[in-house]
Design a protein around this motif. Sequence first.
Motif, PDB file in Angstrom:
ATOM      1  N   CYS A  37       1.353  -4.434  13.779  1.00  0.00           N
ATOM      2  CA  CYS A  37       1.509  -5.848  13.112  1.00  0.00           C
ATOM      3  C   CYS A  37       0.356  -6.586  12.323  1.00  0.00           C
ATOM      4  CB  CYS A  37       1.341  -6.815  14.627  1.00  0.00           C
ATOM      5  SG  CYS A  37       3.125  -6.444  15.800  1.00  0.00           S
ATOM      6  N   ASP A  38      -0.579  -5.751  12.220  1.00  0.00           N
ATOM      7  CA  ASP A  38      -1.787  -6.249  11.347  1.00  0.00           C
ATOM      8  C   ASP A  38      -1.192  -5.717   9.961  1.00  0.00           C
ATOM      9  OD1 ASP A  38      -3.191  -7.001  13.487  1.00  0.00           O
ATOM     10  OD2 ASP A  38      -4.577  -5.184  13.533  1.00  0.00           O
ATOM     11  N   PRO A  39      -1.371  -6.747   9.040  1.00  0.00           N
ATOM     12  CA  PRO A  39      -1.015  -6.571   7.706  1.00  0.00           C
ATOM     13  C   PRO A  39      -2.183  -5.610   7.079  1.00  0.00           C
ATOM     14  CG  PRO A  39      -1.537  -8.848   8.037  1.00  0.00           C
ATOM     15  CD  PRO A  39      -1.441  -8.306   9.436  1.00  0.00           C
ATOM     16  N   PRO A  40      -2.045  -5.015   5.709  1.00  0.00           N
ATOM     17  CA  PRO A  40      -0.771  -4.431   5.678  1.00  0.00           C
ATOM     18  C   PRO A  40      -0.133  -3.571   6.349  1.00  0.00           C
ATOM     19  CG  PRO A  40      -2.449  -3.675   4.079  1.00  0.00           C
ATOM     20  CD  PRO A  40      -3.105  -4.652   5.063  1.00  0.00           C
ATOM     21  N   TYR A 164      11.977  -2.451  -0.173  1.00  0.00           N
ATOM     22  CA  TYR A 164      10.800  -3.106  -0.803  1.00  0.00           C
ATOM     23  C   TYR A 164      10.788  -4.490  -0.317  1.00  0.00           C
ATOM     24  CZ  TYR A 164       9.861   0.898  -4.002  1.00  0.00           C
ATOM     25  OH  TYR A 164       9.218   2.000  -4.585  1.00  0.00           O
ATOM     26  N   PHE A 165      11.926  -5.178  -0.405  1.00  0.00           N
ATOM     27  CA  PHE A 165      12.379  -6.551   0.101  1.00  0.00           C
ATOM     28  C   PHE A 165      12.123  -6.573   1.703  1.00  0.00           C
ATOM     29  CE2 PHE A 165      15.231  -9.466   2.276  1.00  0.00           C
ATOM     30  CZ  PHE A 165      14.878 -10.610   1.772  1.00  0.00           C
ATOM     31  N   VAL A 166      12.571  -5.862   2.420  1.00  0.00           N
ATOM     32  CA  VAL A 166      12.308  -5.815   3.827  1.00  0.00           C
ATOM     33  C   VAL A 166      10.927  -5.440   4.165  1.00  0.00           C
ATOM     34  CG1 VAL A 166      12.769  -4.246   5.982  1.00  0.00           C
ATOM     35  CG2 VAL A 166      14.688  -4.975   4.420  1.00  0.00           C
ATOM     36  N   THR A 192       3.778  -4.723  -6.520  1.00  0.00           N
ATOM     37  CA  THR A 192       2.426  -4.471  -7.012  1.00  0.00           C
ATOM     38  C   THR A 192       1.412  -4.781  -5.783  1.00  0.00           C
ATOM     39  OG1 THR A 192       2.649  -6.989  -7.479  1.00  0.00           O
ATOM     40  CG2 THR A 192       2.956  -5.285  -9.153  1.00  0.00           C
ATOM     41  N   ASP A 193       1.812  -5.337  -4.829  1.00  0.00           N
ATOM     42  CA  ASP A 193       0.601  -5.351  -3.652  1.00  0.00           C
ATOM     43  C   ASP A 193       1.061  -4.433  -2.543  1.00  0.00           C
ATOM     44  OD1 ASP A 193       3.237  -6.337  -2.759  1.00  0.00           O
ATOM     45  OD2 ASP A 193       2.543  -8.189  -1.716  1.00  0.00           O
ATOM     46  N   LEU A 194       1.644  -3.579  -2.744  1.00  0.00           N
ATOM     47  CA  LEU A 194       1.717  -2.592  -1.750  1.00  0.00           C
ATOM     48  C   LEU A 194       0.681  -1.726  -1.734  1.00  0.00           C
ATOM     49  CD1 LEU A 194       3.847  -1.092   0.111  1.00  0.00           C
ATOM     50  CD2 LEU A 194       4.414   0.417  -1.826  1.00  0.00           C
ATOM     51  N   ALA A 195      -0.017  -1.632  -0.477  1.00  0.00           N
ATOM     52  CA  ALA A 195      -1.029  -0.771  -0.329  1.00  0.00           C
ATOM     53  C   ALA A 195      -0.844   0.837  -0.762  1.00  0.00           C
ATOM     54  CB  ALA A 195      -1.626  -0.938   1.140  1.00  0.00           C
ATOM     55  N   VAL A 196      -2.013   1.333  -1.312  1.00  0.00           N
ATOM     56  CA  VAL A 196      -1.671   2.796  -2.072  1.00  0.00           C
ATOM     57  C   VAL A 196      -2.716   3.771  -1.420  1.00  0.00           C
ATOM     58  CG1 VAL A 196      -1.585   4.054  -4.093  1.00  0.00           C
ATOM     59  CG2 VAL A 196      -0.580   1.738  -3.947  1.00  0.00           C
ATOM     60  N   LEU A 912      -6.247  -5.092   6.331  1.00  0.00           N
ATOM     61  CA  LEU A 912      -6.546  -6.528   6.169  1.00  0.00           C
ATOM     62  C   LEU A 912      -6.752  -6.715   4.627  1.00  0.00           C
ATOM     63  CD1 LEU A 912      -8.851  -7.022   9.330  1.00  0.00           C
ATOM     64  CD2 LEU A 912      -6.411  -7.161   9.350  1.00  0.00           C
ATOM     65  N   SER A 913      -6.538  -8.113   4.320  1.00  0.00           N
ATOM     66  CA  SER A 913      -6.820  -8.617   3.106  1.00  0.00           C
ATOM     67  C   SER A 913      -8.507  -8.839   3.190  1.00  0.00           C
ATOM     68  CB  SER A 913      -6.251  -9.749   2.493  1.00  0.00           C
ATOM     69  OG  SER A 913      -6.379 -10.950   3.528  1.00  0.00           O
ATOM     70  N   PRO A 914      -8.799  -8.765   1.733  1.00  0.00           N
ATOM     71  CA  PRO A 914     -10.415  -9.111   1.597  1.00  0.00           C
ATOM     72  C   PRO A 914     -10.532 -10.755   2.397  1.00  0.00           C
ATOM     73  CG  PRO A 914      -9.837  -7.800  -0.330  1.00  0.00           C
ATOM     74  CD  PRO A 914      -8.541  -8.133   0.688  1.00  0.00           C
ATOM     75  N   ARG A 915      -9.614 -11.164   2.033  1.00  0.00           N
ATOM     76  CA  ARG A 915      -9.818 -12.791   2.330  1.00  0.00           C
ATOM     77  C   ARG A 915      -9.890 -12.971   3.826  1.00  0.00           C
ATOM     78  NH1 ARG A 915      -8.625 -17.549  -0.520  1.00  0.00           N
ATOM     79  NH2 ARG A 915      -7.513 -16.087  -2.103  1.00  0.00           N
ATOM     80  N   THR A 916      -8.950 -12.263   4.448  1.00  0.00           N
ATOM     81  CA  THR A 916      -8.841 -12.156   5.930  1.00  0.00           C
ATOM     82  C   THR A 916     -10.292 -11.710   6.494  1.00  0.00           C
ATOM     83  OG1 THR A 916      -6.547 -11.949   5.921  1.00  0.00           O
ATOM     84  CG2 THR A 916      -7.829 -11.286   8.108  1.00  0.00           C
TER      85      THR A 916
END
Length: 944
Positions: A37-40, A164-166, A192-196, A912-916
């Motif tokens: 449940c933790d993005p990404p 990708y949408f889902v 473009t925001d998909l973690a790689v 997690l995003s850097p902002r989080t």
Amino acid sequence: MAADEGDGPDRSGLSGTLPIGRETEVDRILRSIDRPCDPPHALLILGEAGTGKTQLLRVAEETARGRRTRVLSAQGWESEEPLSFASLHQLLLPVLGELDALPEHQRLALRTAFGTAPDARPPEGKVLRAAVLTLLSHIAQASPVLLTVDDIQDCDRDSMGILYFVTRRLTDQAVTVLFAARGEAPPAGAPTDLAVLCLGPLSRRAAARLLDAQPGAPTGRARLDLLRQAEGHPQSVIELSRAARGEAWPSLAGGEPQQSSRIQQMSATRLSALPEGTQRALLYAAAASHHEELTTVMAALGTHDLKVWVPAEEAGLITIADGRLTFRDPLIRAAAFHRQYAKQRQQVHHDLAAVRGQNPSHRAWHLAAATIGPNESAAAALEDVATTANQEGKYFTAAKALEQAARLSAHDHDRTRRLAGALTAASNFGDPAWVRDLYALLTRVTRDPDLMCGAACALSGALSLLSFQQEAFSLLLSVSQHTPPGSAKTAFALVALATGIAFQSGLPEHRQQLPRLLDQAVRAARTEKDRCEQENWFFPELAGPDVLAALEALVSTGIEPVAHSDSALRRLTTPRLITPAGRGQLIRLMATASVAYYADVPDLCAEQFRQADELLRQQEALGSRAWTLAAQVDTLLSIGRWAEAETLIEEGLTHAVIHRWTRVEMDLEALGATLRALHGENVSDMQFIGPNWRSVSLDENRATHARMLRACGLTAMALGDWDSAFRHFRALFQDDDSPLDPFLSPRCISELAYAAQRVGRQQEAARILMEVRERQGPRPTTRMTLLMHHAAALIDDDADPEHHFRLALVNPEADKWPMERAQARLHYAIWLRRRRRPLEARTQLTAVLEAATRLRARHLAASARSELRASGVSHTPASADRLAELTAQQQQIVRLAANGLSNREIGERLFLSPRTVGSHLYNVYPKLGISSRHQLRDILLHDG
């Protein structure tokens, strides 16, 4: 240091072996499964074919199933790419029976897309996307879900558009999505925001471990060639190992690849689809070495038109940049070369050798590759290559060229000379198996006494690196008795090597033989003054009386360290023995560093080792480095330069694994465990259970055994297991209280004493202390004097503890060994506090805490902090209490930030995003009572 064990993903339940060299990638993938449940919660794994993408997906699937996570998987197929929703149907096929939970219009849309509904109208995209999202959300209510899609570049666009949408909409559901794609960039259409996660080549160490895991893997020079050709590509390591199986000799050409029918089959389709001219061009490119310029290849090919390469570039087989051509897959290179007939391959080498302005080294290799049978011209050209390589310190190239030259030699004398040179270069390069192969070749063509002695030295050194100290020393004794060396250089090389082996073995019978061998070398030097030196192809670096004098000083110290180290050090540091730059300078530096190591002069030892190491790096002289690594790390640990020690351990382990330096690898593993215990980080119950530890005789590798026992003892101390700590430290001394290792065991006497005090075994430890005092004699080194005073203060009932504590601390020289001094201060402070002298105890404890902070010794810092509280110092709340107020995720972020990771790096680890991450840190600072990121390290350090 790595993250704490509790922060890592749970790998339990994995029945198969984890991919070698992909531990970091596995950890990142398993973290996403642990916290869906933790993005990404979606990750794209990128890599070229054969880099292990599919294997990582299988590991994730196996792990998920073991945790009762539902796994849905699909595989992209190029043949199905034109079929709409083919990949989506494959993915959802196991759960189509649950469509009844969906609204009717969504259920109908899915059945229509999959061709199971009578309605022939194409489903509306919006409804279909909503249907898949609803279905996955429904499934995730019963259990977590893992979706894996491999080779998405070959999936149909309709399926991937929906997935990708889902993926973007499932942020609050227990669904993890793992995609894998071939190449270095995401496929077209990927968010473009998909973690790689990019899979690059394996590290050199990991590639070597992967090769070792293959049945019948090659050894010696063939192994080194294979690792260089594979370039860290996992599938290439495996397939080239299969191809090399059963080969009598390595391939002849300098960079010529191995081949097998399996490699041909794997690459046949991609190569056969190319135009004939491009296939021919690839043959020339494959025959060329990695360092040859594209202009040379095209000149041999007879064209200057770059269009010939375009089909291969479009097919993703090669890249051309900076005037060089590179195969993206080493297996394609092997297949492109060997799919042609032998006559064509020979002609290609002739053409490359004939290019005007061709590099002489490349020309020599091509001439050799085109030669069948003895050819003195080609052999002489390779010998010239070796001469240049030796002068530049490129021992791998030199040994390889001379070995090939020997095989092309028509006369025994030339073959002998070249094999002796190859053996010397291979020994300098440091590959034991290669040395063993060359020794066997040389001893078939000569029985010359001095050559046999020099060859025996090379083999003996190889055997020692492989951990066979008894066999190595016996070989030296045998040649010294039956074919004694005639030259002083060989005689001194033999006794210096015997000294190194005796130190490693720790066996008294080895040390007892050193005086006779030294006397033999001194007599050889005196005899040599009265006659011209005979032809000798071994040990050119030992020329000159100053170099031999340095070796004599080293050997005399090895015979009796306590008695001879001071005088030997004075001889080595006098100006007249300071050799000018060159090979002799390296010998002097290493001899001085080794004697300083014996004499406990750490600053000089570290500096001499540093200078020697710089020269060894420049010269690619890994064989000599193998003999210095453990002592160098020992010294850096003792003087508190732990970051340097850690770097050297990691670098040394890479070389040890690649060259299979068994006992060096074991030494460095033990020293790495010692460093972790001193830091108080990543400490767990220490067990040395790898294959080396099960197969190597520790009785003939007592230095390694002593390092292992100390590592186990310190680890047990850090865990508070004092019974185990005493047992390990006690094992450093034998039943009669004599040291297991005459040099390393006594330096653990204070650690043994403290463990003995904690378990009530002071009398037993006191007997050992008496034995150590007696063996150190009337003039022990400063370090040993301090350690013995420290031990006496802890366990000698007949002594005044405070008197010995003060003697252990009053000498300013003690600052050279900061950890040992800090431990003595801590134990003195405990003694003072228990005698109700808290003010004096606080003074000592403050100094301990400062030293622990500087060294990042968390366990020592925690002990000092605890004693300060017990002595009445009011203190801020323990960081453990403050950390307990944080969530588990916030604690992870705090630990990673304290270790110096940026918000982005923390986010990549925890998904997690850097902002989080920044938001979490901003919220936890008030709870921890701090105001900045820089204070986090102190919070954790003070907690220990």
